[in-house]
Design a protein around this motif. Structure first.
Motif, PDB file in Angstrom:
ATOM      1  N   ARG A   1       3.883  67.467   1.150  1.00  0.00           N
ATOM      2  CA  ARG A   1       3.040  67.183   0.004  1.00  0.00           C
ATOM      3  C   ARG A   1       3.506  67.832  -1.292  1.00  0.00           C
ATOM      4  O   ARG A   1       3.555  67.188  -2.326  1.00  0.00           O
TER       5      ARG A   1
ATOM      6  N   THR B   1      -2.443  62.017 -11.452  1.00  0.00           N
ATOM      7  CA  THR B   1      -3.782  62.428 -11.034  1.00  0.00           C
ATOM      8  C   THR B   1      -3.982  63.911 -11.313  1.00  0.00           C
ATOM      9  O   THR B   1      -3.050  64.700 -11.220  1.00  0.00           O
TER      10      THR B   1
ATOM     11  N   GLY C   1      -6.877  67.295 -10.945  1.00  0.00           N
ATOM     12  CA  GLY C   1      -8.093  67.837 -10.362  1.00  0.00           C
ATOM     13  C   GLY C   1      -8.272  69.292 -10.736  1.00  0.00           C
ATOM     14  O   GLY C   1      -7.322  69.965 -11.142  1.00  0.00           O
TER      15      GLY C   1
ATOM     16  N   ASP D   1      -8.135  59.420 -11.807  1.00  0.00           N
ATOM     17  CA  ASP D   1      -8.721  59.866 -10.543  1.00  0.00           C
ATOM     18  C   ASP D   1      -9.140  61.331 -10.611  1.00  0.00           C
ATOM     19  O   ASP D   1      -8.926  62.107  -9.680  1.00  0.00           O
TER      20      ASP D   1
ATOM     21  N   LEU E   1     -11.128  64.762 -10.551  1.00  0.00           N
ATOM     22  CA  LEU E   1     -12.171  65.350  -9.727  1.00  0.00           C
ATOM     23  C   LEU E   1     -12.203  66.834  -9.997  1.00  0.00           C
ATOM     24  O   LEU E   1     -11.156  67.487 -10.075  1.00  0.00           O
TER      25      LEU E   1
ATOM     26  N   ARG F   1     -14.814  70.562  -0.924  1.00  0.00           N
ATOM     27  CA  ARG F   1     -14.783  69.136  -1.233  1.00  0.00           C
ATOM     28  C   ARG F   1     -13.356  68.581  -1.252  1.00  0.00           C
ATOM     29  O   ARG F   1     -13.114  67.432  -0.957  1.00  0.00           O
ATOM     30  N   PHE F   2     -12.389  69.412  -1.600  1.00  0.00           N
ATOM     31  CA  PHE F   2     -11.005  68.958  -1.720  1.00  0.00           C
ATOM     32  C   PHE F   2     -10.266  68.902  -0.392  1.00  0.00           C
ATOM     33  O   PHE F   2      -9.152  68.392  -0.341  1.00  0.00           O
TER      34      PHE F   2
ATOM     35  N   ASP G   1      -7.872  66.066   0.441  1.00  0.00           N
ATOM     36  CA  ASP G   1      -7.533  65.360  -0.797  1.00  0.00           C
ATOM     37  C   ASP G   1      -6.350  66.058  -1.453  1.00  0.00           C
ATOM     38  O   ASP G   1      -5.979  67.165  -1.081  1.00  0.00           O
ATOM     39  N   GLU G   2      -5.770  65.419  -2.434  1.00  0.00           N
ATOM     40  CA  GLU G   2      -4.657  66.004  -3.174  1.00  0.00           C
ATOM     41  C   GLU G   2      -4.575  65.354  -4.548  1.00  0.00           C
ATOM     42  O   GLU G   2      -5.078  64.254  -4.755  1.00  0.00           O
ATOM     43  N   LYS G   3      -3.945  66.043  -5.470  1.00  0.00           N
ATOM     44  CA  LYS G   3      -3.741  65.554  -6.834  1.00  0.00           C
ATOM     45  C   LYS G   3      -2.327  65.929  -7.252  1.00  0.00           C
ATOM     46  O   LYS G   3      -1.753  66.888  -6.756  1.00  0.00           O
TER      47      LYS G   3
ATOM     48  N   ARG H   1      -3.678  71.733  -2.606  1.00  0.00           N
ATOM     49  CA  ARG H   1      -4.035  70.346  -2.940  1.00  0.00           C
ATOM     50  C   ARG H   1      -3.111  69.797  -4.018  1.00  0.00           C
ATOM     51  O   ARG H   1      -3.092  68.622  -4.297  1.00  0.00           O
TER      52      ARG H   1
END
Length: 187
Positions: free
Chosen positions: A13, A92, A94, A124, A126, A132-133, A136-138, A172
């Motif tokens: 990632r 993206t 976050g 996108d 956030l 909550r993350f 997910d990833e940004k 993330r």
């Protein structure tokens, strides 16, 4: 030993600077970094990996519980504006923080800026807690630790017992992690 547990060894990632920190602190250097940089949406004119924006904020207890740091929250929004408006970044974005009320404050501040909020909807955006993350990833994550002068002992205990959540928060980010907080206090 539980035979149903599977340890993933390859990490795909994040930029190596981001995952190297977690690899050392949380995975005993067992991860192999296999990130393909061709797939990272790197911000132009930016330092990739990890960058720290040092902010001498003031932490206070929110009346609904948890901690907030308004000076730090304003610095987070300034970083978002610099990234998205000034530098025209289109990946993206976050913001992650350990405290729900800090997330709410940052969300309100960003959404009150009409031009910024219109851009962020397309990206996108956030802002939330590390819980909550999870999953997910940004491309770019901004971490607001809230930890500064005035932090309550209960908040310190909460942060000290959240090592795994801290790992989730900082990993993330794919291309860049920007930490906005009091470097001296966090050290």
């Amino acid at each position: 030993i539980d035979d149903s547990l599977i340890n993933l060894l390859d990490h795909h990632r994040s930029h190596k600077d981001i995952i190297n920190f977690s690899n050392t602190q949380f995975y005993e250097d067992k991860l192999r970094i296999a990130t393909n940089y061709d797939y990272l949406n790197l911000p132009e004119k930016e330092v990739t990996g990890i960058r720290w924006v040092d902010v001498n904020g003031k932490t206070r207890r929110h009346n609904q519980g948890g901690s907030i740091n308004e000076i730090e929250a304003r610095a987070v929004v300034k970083e978002i504006e610099r990234l998205v408006i000034t530098n025209n970044y289109i990946g993206t974005v976050g913001v992650v923080t350990p405290f729900r009320q800090q997330a709410s404050m940052i969300r309100e501040m960003t959404m009150s800026n009409k031009m910024l909020s219109e851009r962020l909807v397309k990206q996108d955006f956030l802002v939330d807690t590390a819980h909550r993350f999870q999953g997910d990833e940004k491309d770019v994550m901004i971490f607001s630790p809230v930890y500064s002068d005035g932090i309550a002992s209960g908040s310190i205990s909460f942060l000290q017992n959240q090592g795994n959540i801290f790992n989730v928060a900082i990993t993330r980010a794919r291309a860049q992690l920007i930490v906005v907080g009091d470097l001296n206090m966090c050290s």
